[in-house]
Write a protein that holds these residues in place. Structure first.
Motif, PDB file in Angstrom:
ATOM      1  N   PRO A  25       0.832  -1.213   0.000  1.00 37.02           N
ATOM      2  CA  PRO A  25       0.000   0.000   0.000  1.00 37.02           C
ATOM      3  C   PRO A  25       0.860   1.254   0.000  1.00 37.02           C
ATOM      4  O   PRO A  25       2.028   1.223   0.397  1.00 37.02           O
ATOM      5  CB  PRO A  25      -0.789  -0.119   1.312  1.00 37.02           C
ATOM      6  CG  PRO A  25       0.103  -0.920   2.207  1.00 37.02           C
ATOM      7  CD  PRO A  25       0.788  -1.910   1.310  1.00 37.02           C
ATOM      8  N   ASP A  26       0.281   2.338  -0.458  1.00 35.01           N
ATOM      9  CA  ASP A  26       0.902   3.658  -0.335  1.00 35.01           C
ATOM     10  C   ASP A  26       0.459   4.194   1.025  1.00 35.01           C
ATOM     11  O   ASP A  26      -0.642   4.724   1.165  1.00 35.01           O
ATOM     12  CB  ASP A  26       0.419   4.567  -1.473  1.00 35.01           C
ATOM     13  CG  ASP A  26       1.085   5.941  -1.445  1.00 35.01           C
ATOM     14  OD1 ASP A  26       1.541   6.356  -0.362  1.00 35.01           O
ATOM     15  OD2 ASP A  26       1.121   6.590  -2.491  1.00 35.01           O
ATOM     16  N   LYS A 147       4.738   4.706 -14.349  1.00 35.65           N
ATOM     17  CA  LYS A 147       5.181   3.769 -13.315  1.00 35.65           C
ATOM     18  C   LYS A 147       5.194   4.464 -11.948  1.00 35.65           C
ATOM     19  O   LYS A 147       5.138   5.675 -11.852  1.00 35.65           O
ATOM     20  CB  LYS A 147       6.562   3.222 -13.662  1.00 35.65           C
ATOM     21  CG  LYS A 147       6.566   2.374 -14.931  1.00 35.65           C
ATOM     22  CD  LYS A 147       7.948   1.827 -15.239  1.00 35.65           C
ATOM     23  CE  LYS A 147       7.918   0.963 -16.495  1.00 35.65           C
ATOM     24  NZ  LYS A 147       9.265   0.440 -16.838  1.00 35.65           N
ATOM     25  N   ASN A 148       5.282   3.640 -10.903  1.00 36.82           N
ATOM     26  CA  ASN A 148       5.337   4.132  -9.517  1.00 36.82           C
ATOM     27  C   ASN A 148       4.140   5.011  -9.166  1.00 36.82           C
ATOM     28  O   ASN A 148       4.273   6.005  -8.456  1.00 36.82           O
ATOM     29  CB  ASN A 148       6.636   4.902  -9.275  1.00 36.82           C
ATOM     30  CG  ASN A 148       7.862   4.078  -9.582  1.00 36.82           C
ATOM     31  OD1 ASN A 148       7.950   2.907  -9.215  1.00 36.82           O
ATOM     32  ND2 ASN A 148       8.815   4.660 -10.284  1.00 36.82           N
ATOM     33  N   MET A 149       2.966   4.639  -9.676  1.00 41.98           N
ATOM     34  CA  MET A 149       1.758   5.415  -9.425  1.00 41.98           C
ATOM     35  C   MET A 149       0.793   4.635  -8.538  1.00 41.98           C
ATOM     36  O   MET A 149       0.553   3.448  -8.753  1.00 41.98           O
ATOM     37  CB  MET A 149       1.075   5.762 -10.752  1.00 41.98           C
ATOM     38  CG  MET A 149      -0.190   6.603 -10.600  1.00 41.98           C
ATOM     39  SD  MET A 149      -0.979   6.944 -12.201  1.00 41.98           S
ATOM     40  CE  MET A 149       0.163   8.139 -12.867  1.00 41.98           C
ATOM     41  N   VAL A 174      -3.012   0.090  -4.493  1.00 40.52           N
ATOM     42  CA  VAL A 174      -1.604  -0.207  -4.223  1.00 40.52           C
ATOM     43  C   VAL A 174      -0.685   0.828  -4.851  1.00 40.52           C
ATOM     44  O   VAL A 174      -1.028   1.472  -5.842  1.00 40.52           O
ATOM     45  CB  VAL A 174      -1.202  -1.607  -4.757  1.00 40.52           C
ATOM     46  CG1 VAL A 174      -1.937  -2.698  -4.025  1.00 40.52           C
ATOM     47  CG2 VAL A 174      -1.433  -1.699  -6.263  1.00 40.52           C
ATOM     48  N   ALA A 175       0.490   0.983  -4.249  1.00 37.10           N
ATOM     49  CA  ALA A 175       1.554   1.749  -4.885  1.00 37.10           C
ATOM     50  C   ALA A 175       2.108   0.865  -6.000  1.00 37.10           C
ATOM     51  O   ALA A 175       1.940  -0.350  -5.978  1.00 37.10           O
ATOM     52  CB  ALA A 175       2.631   2.076  -3.857  1.00 37.10           C
ATOM     53  N   GLU A 179       3.013  -1.632 -12.256  1.00 46.11           N
ATOM     54  CA  GLU A 179       3.923  -2.764 -12.107  1.00 46.11           C
ATOM     55  C   GLU A 179       3.174  -4.005 -11.630  1.00 46.11           C
ATOM     56  O   GLU A 179       3.488  -5.127 -12.048  1.00 46.11           O
ATOM     57  CB  GLU A 179       5.048  -2.419 -11.132  1.00 46.11           C
ATOM     58  CG  GLU A 179       6.044  -1.393 -11.658  1.00 46.11           C
ATOM     59  CD  GLU A 179       5.602   0.048 -11.474  1.00 46.11           C
ATOM     60  OE1 GLU A 179       6.451   0.943 -11.566  1.00 46.11           O
ATOM     61  OE2 GLU A 179       4.400   0.299 -11.227  1.00 46.11           O
ATOM     62  N   ALA A 180       2.163  -3.808 -10.769  1.00 44.44           N
ATOM     63  CA  ALA A 180       1.352  -4.934 -10.295  1.00 44.44           C
ATOM     64  C   ALA A 180       0.564  -5.545 -11.453  1.00 44.44           C
ATOM     65  O   ALA A 180       0.466  -6.772 -11.575  1.00 44.44           O
ATOM     66  CB  ALA A 180       0.398  -4.479  -9.192  1.00 44.44           C
TER      67      ALA A 180
END
Length: 233
Positions: A25-26, A147-149, A174-175, A179-180
């Motif tokens: 999680p973020d 990415k990385n969002m 999710v952060a 990528e997930a």
């Protein structure tokens, strides 16, 4: 316990760690969302609770009925706060774990073959007026997601996840959301959607995940299914 007994356990743990791609999680984002949930809930409780009590004490039939309805909504509003907190965890623990044949989402295990669709929903802030927002969405819908969002990655299964429930969708925020999605795609989840949301506007992405360029310089479409799974680890 002897040293000879400890080593196999350590190797087993390392092997288990190696064969799982984990997404978290973020925490900062979730803390902000929890605060919003708490504030909105408190306002709702104050307004509906106060109005419900006033009407209920009015004594007339209509007032009693209206007061009872508002008090019912009040109870519903109170019940929503814990679920809102559950939706936004603040512990640094994996929400999605992608393995060779199974995925674990919020502690629930699902076979890759049982996944019907993965949906990535990215919420964006407005960039201008309606025409400018629509133009921006049209442009971004054709490009590779950032990415990385932090975003929503929702996984729909072919059958109910829990035998006691009819719900077939596991909802997550999710952060590293893109990528997930890539990890799930590499693991064998063929059907996916990428959706951009901005206020009342939405766009379905036309980007093909097979066009994603990996670290080795090859596109995903050029990599065999076996090698895609190896890249997870």
């Amino acid at each position: 316990m002897s040293k000879k007994e400890e080593k196999p356990i350590e190797r087993e743990n390392l092997a288990e760690e190696k064969h799982t791609a984990k997404f978290y999680p973020d925490v900062e984002f979730n803390k902000r969302e929890r605060r919003k949930t708490l504030i909105y809930g408190a306002v709702l409780i104050f307004m509906l609770g106060g109005m419900g009590v006033v009407m209920f004490l009015g004594g007339e039939t209509f007032s009693l009925l209206s007061g009872a309805i508002m008090l019912a909504f009040l109870v519903f509003g109170i019940a929503m706060i814990p679920s809102g907190f559950k939706q936004y965890p603040v512990k640094h623990e994996p929400i999605i774990e992608v393995g060779e044949k199974e995925i674990v989402v919020n502690g629930k295990t699902v076979k890759i073959s049982d996944v019907y669709e993965v949906r990535l929903t990215i919420t964006l802030s407005p960039v201008g007026n309606k025409a400018e927002n629509e133009k921006f969405l049209d442009e971004i819908a054709a490009a590779e997601p950032e990415k990385n969002m932090t975003a929503n990655v929702d996984i729909t299964t072919k059958t109910p996840v829990d035998p006691k429930s009819k719900d077939r969708t596991l909802y997550t925020t999710v952060a590293n959301s893109y990528e997930a999605l890539l990890a799930l795609y590499k693991a064998g989840c063929k059907h996916y959607k990428i959706i951009y949301s901005m206020k009342k506007l939405t766009r379905l992405s036309t980007y093909n995940l097979g066009e994603t360029v990996m670290e080795n310089g090859l596109k995903l479409s050029q990599i065999s299914k076996k090698d895609r799974k190896k890249q997870l680890y």
